[in-house]
Design a protein around this motif. Structure first.
Motif, PDB file in Angstrom:
ATOM      1  N   VAL A   1       3.442  79.856 -24.996  1.00 53.31           N
ATOM      2  CA  VAL A   1       3.131  78.500 -24.449  1.00 53.31           C
ATOM      3  C   VAL A   1       4.367  77.683 -24.861  1.00 53.31           C
ATOM      4  N   LEU A   2       5.017  76.950 -23.856  1.00 53.79           N
ATOM      5  CA  LEU A   2       6.275  76.076 -24.051  1.00 53.79           C
ATOM      6  C   LEU A   2       5.788  74.754 -24.739  1.00 53.79           C
ATOM      7  N   GLN A   3       6.300  74.396 -25.831  1.00 50.62           N
ATOM      8  CA  GLN A   3       5.838  73.188 -26.506  1.00 50.62           C
ATOM      9  C   GLN A   3       6.663  71.992 -26.487  1.00 50.62           C
ATOM     10  N   LYS A   4       8.138  72.230 -26.469  1.00 53.43           N
ATOM     11  CA  LYS A   4       9.007  70.982 -26.600  1.00 53.43           C
ATOM     12  C   LYS A   4      10.156  71.697 -26.182  1.00 53.43           C
ATOM     13  N   VAL A   5      11.183  70.980 -25.267  1.00 49.36           N
ATOM     14  CA  VAL A   5      12.460  71.342 -24.859  1.00 49.36           C
ATOM     15  C   VAL A   5      13.191  70.309 -25.835  1.00 49.36           C
ATOM     16  N   LEU A   6      14.037  71.233 -26.555  1.00 48.41           N
ATOM     17  CA  LEU A   6      15.101  70.383 -27.649  1.00 48.41           C
ATOM     18  C   LEU A   6      16.446  70.172 -26.925  1.00 48.41           C
ATOM     19  N   VAL A   7      16.942  71.013 -26.312  1.00 50.12           N
ATOM     20  CA  VAL A   7      18.342  70.792 -25.686  1.00 50.12           C
ATOM     21  C   VAL A   7      18.145  71.478 -24.360  1.00 50.12           C
ATOM     22  N   PRO A   8      18.172  70.734 -23.280  1.00 47.12           N
ATOM     23  CA  PRO A   8      17.846  70.944 -22.049  1.00 47.12           C
ATOM     24  C   PRO A   8      18.852  71.806 -21.147  1.00 47.12           C
ATOM     25  N   GLY A   9      20.236  71.755 -21.551  1.00 47.16           N
ATOM     26  CA  GLY A   9      20.982  72.427 -20.779  1.00 47.16           C
ATOM     27  C   GLY A   9      22.678  72.341 -21.502  1.00 47.16           C
ATOM     28  N   ALA A  10      22.928  73.131 -22.478  1.00 53.70           N
ATOM     29  CA  ALA A  10      24.083  72.911 -23.220  1.00 53.70           C
ATOM     30  C   ALA A  10      25.278  73.835 -22.682  1.00 53.70           C
ATOM     31  N   GLU A  11      26.304  73.303 -22.683  1.00 55.98           N
ATOM     32  CA  GLU A  11      27.518  74.085 -22.131  1.00 55.98           C
ATOM     33  C   GLU A  11      28.192  74.720 -23.495  1.00 55.98           C
ATOM     34  N   TRP A  12      27.474  74.812 -24.460  1.00 48.31           N
ATOM     35  CA  TRP A  12      28.028  75.317 -25.577  1.00 48.31           C
ATOM     36  C   TRP A  12      26.885  76.184 -26.318  1.00 48.31           C
ATOM     37  N   PRO A  13      27.332  77.164 -27.321  1.00 48.85           N
ATOM     38  CA  PRO A  13      26.083  77.832 -28.124  1.00 48.85           C
ATOM     39  C   PRO A  13      25.144  77.002 -28.772  1.00 48.85           C
ATOM     40  N   ALA A  14      24.384  76.383 -28.350  1.00 46.43           N
ATOM     41  CA  ALA A  14      23.611  75.467 -29.297  1.00 46.43           C
ATOM     42  C   ALA A  14      22.810  76.213 -30.221  1.00 46.43           C
ATOM     43  N   SER A  15      22.465  75.567 -31.256  1.00 43.29           N
ATOM     44  CA  SER A  15      21.925  76.261 -32.491  1.00 43.29           C
ATOM     45  C   SER A  15      20.913  75.494 -33.257  1.00 43.29           C
TER      46      SER A  15
END
Length: 291
Positions: free
Chosen positions: A208-222
């Protein structure tokens, strides 16, 4: 052996390798194997009581398990190429991958170290970012199937298996996940095949999805959970600028810590994410946020 008292070493001597147990000063305590043409790839269980390693066997390789208070190791798995992975946090489970020579297929196995029973969990073209939950109940893995990335949640005993991310959601070129310290929440990343963007979010072990932290990064988000799991730290973007943010363990109340970029590699394992091979350059002089 007590945790930290013993080190397992695969040492090349001339044209062959030896597998030894040494104390923390480097003094050799015991020779386990010798004469192999390649590394034994040893791994000790977290409490130091078990040793797993591989060695050549005919035209293939075999995986062995040794209780350090025993004399003889136990042969538990053989195949074309055996890749020992690691023990679960309790040491009750051991993971290994067999790579089949004929087609390159990879097979993920778990070993019950108490009984020696070997369980075939699943097969794929490739496995990456395999990780256990802190309580041994679950493991996560990215599995490549037909050229696309899937994120699977499995029991090490093979009783349950569910796909958390797959092509039904949108084709992915990357999908990995990491458990919070209490094992209840997953910090997941998905790379979309069409756009190349990375989405990072929190989800439950039920998917179950709880929270989107980064919606669409053009880099390798960590990102990473703190050691207590009360916070999650992640790199993001606010109003067109790159920032490091911190939120509570459910992703709420995010605040900016630093203006700038750097991959998040905290010591709050098991929340630490595996790095991509092509990280962008971190900001040389990040600025602390005044907020």
């Amino acid at each position: 052996a007590e945790e930290g008292d013993v080190v397992a070493l695969s040492v090349k001597q001339g044209d062959t390798y030896s597998l030894t147990l040494n104390d923390y000063t480097g003094k050799e305590l015991r020779t386990i194997e010798t004469g192999a043409s390649g590394s034994y790839n040893p791994d000790l269980s977290p409490d130091g009581s078990l040793l797993a390693y591989r060695k050549p066997e005919g035209t293939g390789q075999a995986l062995y398990l040794l209780k350090l208070d025993d004399i003889a190791p136990q042969r538990i798995l053989s195949g074309d190429t055996i890749v020992p992975l690691f023990f679960s946090p309790s040491g009750e489970w051991l993971l290994a991958i067999e790579i089949v020579a004929s087609d390159g297929e990879q097979v993920l196995y778990s070993v019950d170290t108490r009984s020696g029973q070997v369980l075939r969990l699943m097969s794929a073209q490739d496995f990456e970012a395999v990780t256990f939950s802190p309580n041994d109940r679950w493991l996560l893995t990215m599995a490549e199937l037909e050229g696309l990335a899937h994120l699977y949640l499995l029991n090490p005993d093979g009783a349950e298996r569910s796909r958390l991310v797959g092509p039904d959601d949108d084709p992915a070129w990357h999908a990995d996940g990491y458990f919070s310290p209490d094992g209840s929440t997953i910090l997941a990343r998905k790379g979309y095949a069409e756009t190349g963007e990375i989405v990072m979010y929190l989800m439950s072990t039920q998917g179950v999805l709880q929270k989107v932290l980064v919606p669409g990064a053009e880099w390798p988000a960590s990102g990473s959970f703190s050691a207590s799991g009360a916070q999650v730290v992640f790199d993001s973007e606010v109003s067109g600028r790159r920032v490091i943010q911190v939120a509570d363990g459910e992703g709420g109340n995010p605040e900016t810590l630093i203006d700038g970029y750097a991959p998040i590699l905290l010591d709050g394992r098991p929340g630490r994410m595996a790095p991509f091979p092509d990280w962008p350059t971190p900001t040389p002089t990040p600025t602390l946020s005044s907020g």
